[in-house]
Enzyme design. Structure first.
Site, PDB file in Angstrom:
ATOM      1  CE1 TYR A 134    -101.585  76.275  10.135  1.00 54.90           C
ATOM      2  CE2 TYR A 134    -101.582  76.877   7.809  1.00 54.90           C
ATOM      3  CZ  TYR A 134    -101.115  76.086   8.842  1.00 54.90           C
ATOM      4  OH  TYR A 134    -100.185  75.117   8.598  1.00 54.90           O
TER       5      TYR A 134
ATOM      6  CD  GLU B 205     -87.786  95.725  28.324  1.00 57.74           C
ATOM      7  OE1 GLU B 205     -88.548  96.076  29.249  1.00 57.74           O
ATOM      8  OE2 GLU B 205     -87.580  96.414  27.324  1.00 57.74           O
TER       9      GLU B 205
ATOM     10  CE1 TYR C 131     -99.049  70.192  12.995  1.00 52.17           C
ATOM     11  CE2 TYR C 131     -97.673  71.048  14.762  1.00 52.17           C
ATOM     12  CZ  TYR C 131     -97.831  70.651  13.448  1.00 52.17           C
ATOM     13  OH  TYR C 131     -96.758  70.712  12.604  1.00 52.17           O
TER      14      TYR C 131
ATOM     15  CG  HIS D 247     -88.418  91.253  24.424  1.00 54.62           C
ATOM     16  ND1 HIS D 247     -89.181  91.793  23.408  1.00 54.62           N
ATOM     17  CD2 HIS D 247     -87.464  92.185  24.718  1.00 54.62           C
ATOM     18  CE1 HIS D 247     -88.715  92.998  23.124  1.00 54.62           C
ATOM     19  NE2 HIS D 247     -87.682  93.252  23.895  1.00 54.62           N
TER      20      HIS D 247
ATOM     21  CG  HIS E 166     -89.501  97.427  22.404  1.00 53.72           C
ATOM     22  ND1 HIS E 166     -89.495  97.827  23.734  1.00 53.72           N
ATOM     23  CD2 HIS E 166     -88.554  96.467  22.335  1.00 53.72           C
ATOM     24  CE1 HIS E 166     -88.576  97.153  24.401  1.00 53.72           C
ATOM     25  NE2 HIS E 166     -88.002  96.304  23.571  1.00 53.72           N
TER      26      HIS E 166
ATOM     27  CG  HIS F   1     -85.160  93.644  19.761  1.00 52.29           C
ATOM     28  ND1 HIS F   1     -83.980  94.033  20.358  1.00 52.29           N
ATOM     29  CD2 HIS F   1     -86.129  93.908  20.672  1.00 52.29           C
ATOM     30  CE1 HIS F   1     -84.225  94.502  21.571  1.00 52.29           C
ATOM     31  NE2 HIS F   1     -85.525  94.430  21.788  1.00 52.29           N
TER      32      HIS F   1
END
Length: 214
Positions: free
Chosen positions: A116, A76, A210, A95, A157, A97
């Protein structure tokens, strides 16, 4: 060794992809860009995360030329390079899965603000249309769909997240997977109430302060 810290981070967070159940086997991938050196470290293709060593991580130019490493980069690589080039505030791409995010992606749905914590992406997680893995078409779909968001579902995907560093991009992947699970479970019972764009704008502002800031 070029980009030693970045390569070590790929190994560390790659293993966390497995232990956090965000992917299986050698699936998924990660990349980190060092803007000062103008180089990118990216996971090698098809290498087991627990066997991968820093020297296995491939170092490339933003144009895709390998400058160090004897392995093929992630399949990728196209969308990693595209995302890192398109937005200068992005220095890392993750990335996965992950099961629930991928389930929503396989329905070809966006992920709305059912909780949220979707704010790790924005006011939702958009959906990129399907294209065969590893293709330029997939890279183009992701670049078009993600826009200013920090996460994007990939139809049929998985999920891709981005951030200023690998820890932030990884945290986004974890939190979006949680939100996807909540959305799935809520849909199994009824019709979940979705937070408004106005409320998510407030959340986005609160996210800026935060945690422990330097």
């Amino acid at each position: 060794m070029l980009l030693e810290k970045e390569r070590e981070a790929i190994v560390t967070f790659g293993r966390k992809l497995i232990t956090s159940q965000l992917t299986t086997g050698s699936g998924g991938n990660l990349s980190v860009m060092n803007r000062e050196a103008n180089l990118i470290a990216i996971k090698p293709s098809g290498v087991d995360y627990f066997e991968m060593q820093p020297e296995d991580v491939v170092v490339m130019t933003p144009e895709g030329r390998i400058v160090e490493g004897d392995k093929k980069p992630s399949s990728e690589v196209n969308f990693h390079l595209g995302l890192l080039q398109s937005r200068p505030e992005i220095n890392a791409v993750v990335h996965t899965h992950s099961v629930y995010a991928t389930t929503i992606a396989c329905l070809n749905w966006e992920l709305p603000a059912v909780h949220y914590l979707v704010g790790y992406s924005g006011n939702k997680v958009p959906l990129a249309p399907y294209a065969t893995f590893g293709t330029q078409a997939l890279a183009d779909h992701i670049a078009a769909a993600i826009g200013h968001y920090n996460a994007c579902l990939m139809a049929n995907h998985g999920l891709v997240t981005v951030g200023p560093n690998l820890a932030t991009a990884f945290a986004a992947a974890e939190e979006i997977e949680l939100v996807a699970r909540i959305y799935y479970q809520a849909r199994c019972i009824g019709n979940p109430v979705i937070l408004s764009d106005e409320e998510m704008a407030v959340v986005g502002e609160k996210f800026k302060t935060y945690g422990q800031k330097k």
